[in-house]
Design a protein around this motif. Sequence first.
Motif, PDB file in Angstrom:
ATOM      1  N   LYS A 146       5.517  -2.999  -3.338  1.00  0.00           N
ATOM      2  CA  LYS A 146       6.574  -2.265  -2.631  1.00  0.00           C
ATOM      3  C   LYS A 146       6.064  -0.858  -2.360  1.00  0.00           C
ATOM      4  O   LYS A 146       5.760  -0.106  -3.291  1.00  0.00           O
ATOM      5  CB  LYS A 146       7.855  -2.212  -3.473  1.00  0.00           C
ATOM      6  CG  LYS A 146       9.060  -1.687  -2.699  1.00  0.00           C
ATOM      7  CD  LYS A 146      10.335  -1.738  -3.516  1.00  0.00           C
ATOM      8  CE  LYS A 146      10.382  -0.613  -4.507  1.00  0.00           C
ATOM      9  NZ  LYS A 146      11.726  -0.411  -5.093  1.00  0.00           N
ATOM     10  N   ASP A 147       5.914  -0.508  -1.055  1.00  0.00           N
ATOM     11  CA  ASP A 147       5.365   0.810  -0.730  1.00  0.00           C
ATOM     12  C   ASP A 147       6.424   1.891  -0.904  1.00  0.00           C
ATOM     13  O   ASP A 147       7.561   1.625  -1.311  1.00  0.00           O
ATOM     14  CB  ASP A 147       4.759   0.816   0.675  1.00  0.00           C
ATOM     15  CG  ASP A 147       5.787   0.591   1.780  1.00  0.00           C
ATOM     16  OD1 ASP A 147       7.001   0.766   1.527  1.00  0.00           O
ATOM     17  OD2 ASP A 147       5.387   0.237   2.907  1.00  0.00           O
ATOM     18  N   ASN A 148       6.060   3.149  -0.586  1.00  0.00           N
ATOM     19  CA  ASN A 148       6.977   4.261  -0.855  1.00  0.00           C
ATOM     20  C   ASN A 148       8.215   4.260   0.038  1.00  0.00           C
ATOM     21  O   ASN A 148       9.162   5.004  -0.207  1.00  0.00           O
ATOM     22  CB  ASN A 148       6.246   5.607  -0.725  1.00  0.00           C
ATOM     23  CG  ASN A 148       5.795   5.888   0.699  1.00  0.00           C
ATOM     24  OD1 ASN A 148       5.655   4.964   1.509  1.00  0.00           O
ATOM     25  ND2 ASN A 148       5.558   7.148   1.005  1.00  0.00           N
ATOM     26  N   GLY A 202      -1.525  -4.469   2.691  1.00  0.00           N
ATOM     27  CA  GLY A 202      -0.560  -3.788   3.548  1.00  0.00           C
ATOM     28  C   GLY A 202       0.125  -4.645   4.591  1.00  0.00           C
ATOM     29  O   GLY A 202       0.926  -4.127   5.367  1.00  0.00           O
ATOM     30  N   ARG A 230       2.909  -6.861   6.108  1.00  0.00           N
ATOM     31  CA  ARG A 230       4.336  -6.914   5.787  1.00  0.00           C
ATOM     32  C   ARG A 230       4.789  -8.357   5.539  1.00  0.00           C
ATOM     33  O   ARG A 230       4.449  -9.255   6.296  1.00  0.00           O
ATOM     34  CB  ARG A 230       5.156  -6.289   6.918  1.00  0.00           C
ATOM     35  CG  ARG A 230       4.853  -4.810   7.124  1.00  0.00           C
ATOM     36  CD  ARG A 230       5.651  -4.235   8.284  1.00  0.00           C
ATOM     37  NE  ARG A 230       5.354  -2.818   8.473  1.00  0.00           N
ATOM     38  CZ  ARG A 230       4.341  -2.359   9.183  1.00  0.00           C
ATOM     39  NH1 ARG A 230       3.536  -3.210   9.795  1.00  0.00           N
ATOM     40  NH2 ARG A 230       4.126  -1.072   9.294  1.00  0.00           N
ATOM     41  N   SER A 271      12.343  -5.464   2.971  1.00  0.00           N
ATOM     42  CA  SER A 271      12.219  -4.267   2.142  1.00  0.00           C
ATOM     43  C   SER A 271      13.221  -4.344   1.001  1.00  0.00           C
ATOM     44  O   SER A 271      14.218  -5.061   1.077  1.00  0.00           O
ATOM     45  CB  SER A 271      12.461  -2.991   2.966  1.00  0.00           C
ATOM     46  OG  SER A 271      13.786  -2.976   3.484  1.00  0.00           O
TER      47      SER A 271
END
Length: 315
Positions: free
Chosen positions: A139-141, A150, A152, A179
């Motif tokens: 889970k990215d920032n 990276g 999705r 997300s």
Amino acid sequence: MLRSFYSGVSGLKVNQAKLDVIGNNIANVGTTSFKSSRVRFKDMISQNVTESASPGTSLGGMNAKQVGLGVQISGIDTLVGQGTMQPTARDLDVAIDGEGYFVVAKGATTATASLVAGKLTGGSAGTEISYTRDGALIKDNLGNLVTSDGARVMGYALAGNVQSAAPQNASTSALVPLSIPDKITDLNGKVQNVTSFTIAKDGVISAVLADGSVSEVGQIAMATFSNPEGLKKTGDNLYQSTSNSGTAQVRSGIVNDEDKSSGYGDMLQKVLEMSNVDLSEQFTDMIIAERAFQASGKSITTGDEILQDLIGLKR
């Protein structure tokens, strides 16, 4: 020129290719969800010394006399059998227990993948769709769910619905990047922090809010193929569909909080699928290929010795 020279050279080439494949399998014994490969051989064209003959009045039938001219590669197959499942303590580790693949995309942040009758027909402009069984997610920032490289993770959009509210149906027309937000506005308009999350067997991501309520924020998509061995490996544990793999058939999303699909497998949280490479089998195949390589080389050197003897006869 002796025919054994050419047969020996062909044997060297195919066994070198087999050793290359075995070496790649062994190198990836620890690669998450890696699928091993195998090499199959077939004989090359044979030269007829005499043709076959049917039975006659004075003689019976005779078979043709043929001399083989070597060996060639028949195919290099991907073995798509499932690897062993390894439990982990990480919430974003997800394994697929079954035949399915995750759908991932590289490209614009607004990337979508179109669905027609459950079949994936392509991505939006500038979007590259791939497939993977590597469920070591991140889970990215910004809260986006992505792979280690990276890409999705694609799935069905579900508006944040608290459990007591009426569940929403998943979209049937498109997949979108998923997300896991840090904050969610509940039915009363109150912004609450997400304290934890779970991923169910059907891929539904449920966020647990600060007051203990649960909100469904999305559903991870899963795809299958009529011929998964026809998928093309593109590196980074990713695959792309080909004309022989068939079009990706995407698992239907939840409808009225019920999953209507079957045959794709279950998603297991805190589990990773390991490589399906069998080291004992690979070492055995390596010994056989090495000996076959040496024997092919020996046939060449033996042919050379015969030629030297023939030249010596003239002296």
